[in-house]
Every structure is written in C-alpha cells, then in structure tokens.
Design a protein around this motif. Structure first.
Motif, PDB file in Angstrom:
ATOM      1  N   ALA A   6       0.893  -1.138   0.000  1.00  0.00           N
ATOM      2  CA  ALA A   6       0.000   0.000   0.000  1.00  0.00           C
ATOM      3  C   ALA A   6       0.931   1.186   0.000  1.00  0.00           C
ATOM      4  O   ALA A   6       1.818   1.296   0.818  1.00  0.00           O
ATOM      5  N   VAL A   7       0.741   2.030  -0.971  1.00  0.00           N
ATOM      6  CA  VAL A   7       1.677   3.124  -1.133  1.00  0.00           C
ATOM      7  C   VAL A   7       0.936   4.438  -1.036  1.00  0.00           C
ATOM      8  O   VAL A   7      -0.142   4.581  -1.590  1.00  0.00           O
ATOM      9  N   GLY A   8       1.498   5.377  -0.324  1.00  0.00           N
ATOM     10  CA  GLY A   8       0.843   6.671  -0.151  1.00  0.00           C
ATOM     11  C   GLY A   8       0.759   7.435  -1.458  1.00  0.00           C
ATOM     12  O   GLY A   8       1.478   7.149  -2.397  1.00  0.00           O
ATOM     13  N   ALA A   9      -0.111   8.430  -1.465  1.00  0.00           N
ATOM     14  CA  ALA A   9      -0.345   9.200  -2.679  1.00  0.00           C
ATOM     15  C   ALA A   9       0.941   9.866  -3.152  1.00  0.00           C
ATOM     16  O   ALA A   9       1.148  10.081  -4.330  1.00  0.00           O
ATOM     17  N   ASP A  10       1.810  10.191  -2.240  1.00  0.00           N
ATOM     18  CA  ASP A  10       3.061  10.820  -2.647  1.00  0.00           C
ATOM     19  C   ASP A  10       4.168   9.775  -2.820  1.00  0.00           C
ATOM     20  O   ASP A  10       5.344  10.107  -2.885  1.00  0.00           O
ATOM     21  N   GLY A  11       3.773   8.505  -2.893  1.00  0.00           N
ATOM     22  CA  GLY A  11       4.734   7.450  -3.154  1.00  0.00           C
ATOM     23  C   GLY A  11       5.660   7.175  -1.984  1.00  0.00           C
ATOM     24  O   GLY A  11       6.740   6.639  -2.153  1.00  0.00           O
ATOM     25  N   ASP A  12       5.231   7.523  -0.782  1.00  0.00           N
ATOM     26  CA  ASP A  12       6.117   7.333   0.378  1.00  0.00           C
ATOM     27  C   ASP A  12       6.039   5.903   0.908  1.00  0.00           C
ATOM     28  O   ASP A  12       5.608   4.996   0.210  1.00  0.00           O
ATOM     29  N   ALA A  13       6.422   5.716   2.138  1.00  0.00           N
ATOM     30  CA  ALA A  13       6.556   4.376   2.699  1.00  0.00           C
ATOM     31  C   ALA A  13       5.240   3.602   2.666  1.00  0.00           C
ATOM     32  O   ALA A  13       4.173   4.187   2.714  1.00  0.00           O
ATOM     33  N   PRO A  14       5.331   2.268   2.597  1.00  0.00           N
ATOM     34  CA  PRO A  14       4.130   1.439   2.631  1.00  0.00           C
ATOM     35  C   PRO A  14       3.313   1.702   3.891  1.00  0.00           C
ATOM     36  O   PRO A  14       3.881   2.018   4.934  1.00  0.00           O
ATOM     37  N   MET A  15       2.001   1.556   3.753  1.00  0.00           N
ATOM     38  CA  MET A  15       1.120   1.764   4.892  1.00  0.00           C
ATOM     39  C   MET A  15       1.559   0.804   5.995  1.00  0.00           C
ATOM     40  O   MET A  15       1.639  -0.393   5.772  1.00  0.00           O
ATOM     41  N   PRO A  16       1.867   1.302   7.173  1.00  0.00           N
ATOM     42  CA  PRO A  16       2.415   0.397   8.168  1.00  0.00           C
ATOM     43  C   PRO A  16       1.330  -0.424   8.871  1.00  0.00           C
ATOM     44  O   PRO A  16       0.270   0.099   9.212  1.00  0.00           O
TER      45      PRO A  16
END
Ligand code: GTP
Ligand code: MG
Length: 226
Positions: A6-16
């Motif tokens: 699961a990737v945030g809208a800004d392409g950051d770390a996977p949903m923890p």
C-alpha cells in the motif's frame, strides 16, 4: 517485486501494519467463509448484518479471484477467463460482524444491452444506498490503470460519500517499473477525490503478494467500526 503493498499518494513508505494487525488479518480470513446470499435486484438484498465491504471493478479485473485469495478458498467465489462471470451481488460471511460482497463487473461491452443496464443499475443503487457499506474496494487492473468505465463508479461513491480504496490487481503481470508508474498515475487521480482512501493497495491473487496487508487493512477497518 515490491510486496508490501500500500503506497501513499506521494509514493512514500508502505502503509504500516503492526505484526499484531497482520495476525488479526490472518485470523479473520482463516475463518470459515461461506456463501450467504445472492441478489440480482435490490429487493433481494439480504438483511443488513454487521458491516459490508464490497469489491467493485471492471469485468474480469479479478474481483472474485481476490475474494478467493483473501479467504484462502479456491472456489468460494466463481471466477472465469471470460468477462461477465459474476452476475449478482454475492454475499460471503464467516462472522455476523462482516460480509464480503462480490459484485458484477462493469464496462463489459459484449454482454446483451438489457443485462448491462440491469447490472449497472444494481451496482450504482447498491453502492449509493446500502447503509452498512463500510468501504468499497475498487479494483483496477495494474496493466491498464483507471479507465473511463471506472469514472462513473468513483463518481457514485463520491456523491454518496462512501469511503473507497483503489486496489491494483494482477501485479504479477507487470514489470516493477511499470507498476510504480501505474501506482503514481492512479494516486495522482485519487488525490483529488475526497471519498478516496489515499493509499493504493497492490495485489496479485496468483502470487499472493499484498494479501497479508490487505487482510490487515480489513481487520483494522472492522475494529474501527465495531
Ligand atoms: P467478473 O465477475 O466477470 O466481473 O470478473 P472478476 O473481476 O470477478 O474476475 P475473475 O476473478 O473471474 O478473474 C478474471 C480472470 O483474471 C481469470 O482468468 C483469473 O484467473 C485472472 N486473474 C485474477 N486475478 C489474477 C492475478 O492476480 N494474476 C493473474 N495473472 N491473473 C489473475
Ligand atoms: Mg467475478
């Protein structure tokens, strides 16, 4: 290939997810999931029990396969190589607290017009009007990304203020670079929509990637709604 998916809208770390949440998801889906009802019209919908989460998407995107993969059951939901397999809303439960709803696909141009019209009406009426519908997972083929046929459904969900989340399916069919591109393209579209969950879930029912996290997300949702 990336598996935590699961990737945030800004392409950051996977949903923890904590290991306890992953375990809660595993347990929820290791239960004895059974078919409980099929409804081809609104009048035939089963009584509301617990919360419902629905799997929507274009024909053949892999809705029924994903339900089978999540529940670890090969043939709980009926799947097919040819589009138009699921023709009713199909309800599955393992606990009175939660129902999984497999939906007919939309955007299938080859089916008879009257059938398409009936499915489309049923899909939109159910999505807009079911009071215990807690979240809709809108499945998008990772090879193709969002299509015009998806827009109407996203609009219905937005107008009805039903929370929804995008799930990219068949991730095993695309190369990692292409997958990243599809994730960011989809995230960019979704970012503008208030009812959309910002993270995108990426799955392969065939290879099992993304499923532990998806199960954990559903367990978390259920806990929040309990
Ligand atoms: P309708 O009920 O007709 O709307 O289709 P559906 O969205 O329920 O799709 P279904 O699960 O029946 O799967 C359609 C086809 O996609 C089948 O041939 C599946 O084997 C295939 N499929 C589903 N998930 C995956 C996946 O993760 N990877 C690959 N490679 N194929 C998949
Ligand atoms: Mg199906």
């Amino acid at each position: 290939m990336r598996t935590a998916l699961a990737v945030g809208a800004d392409g950051d770390a996977p949903m923890p997810f904590s290991s306890a949440e992953i375990e809660a998801g595993r347990k929820l889906f290791a239960a004895d999931w059974q078919f409980v009802a099929a409804a081809g019209t609104l009048e035939r919908l089963p009584p509301m029990r617990g919360v419902e989460i629905a799997f929507a998407g274009r024909s053949n995107v892999g809705k029924s396969s994903l339900i089978n993969a999540l529940t670890g059951r090969k043939a709980l939901a009926r799947t097919s190589h040819t589009p138009g397999r699921t023709q009713e809303l199909i309800f599955f439960q393992a606990t009175p607290a939660l129902a999984l709803v497999d939906m007919p696909g939309y955007g299938y141009a080859e089916a008879p017009k009257a059938k398409v019209a009936a499915w489309t009406a049923l899909i939109h009426d159910y999505l807009a009007g079911r009071a215990n519908l807690a979240r809709v997972y809108v499945l998008i083929d990772a090879r193709h990304g969002l299509k015009d046929a998806d827009a109407d459904v996203l609009k219905t969900l937005g107008v009805a203020a039903v929370s929804y989340q995008i799930v990219l399916t068949k991730a095993d069919q695309v190369k990692p670079a292409e997958l990243e591109k599809k994730i960011s393209e989809t995230a960019a579209v979704i970012q503008k929509r208030a009812a959309a969950f910002p993270e995108i879930i990426v799955t392969s029912s065939r290879e099992g990637s993304g499923l532990p996290e998806f199960r954990a997300a559903i367990a978390r949702l259920l806990k929040e709604r309990a």
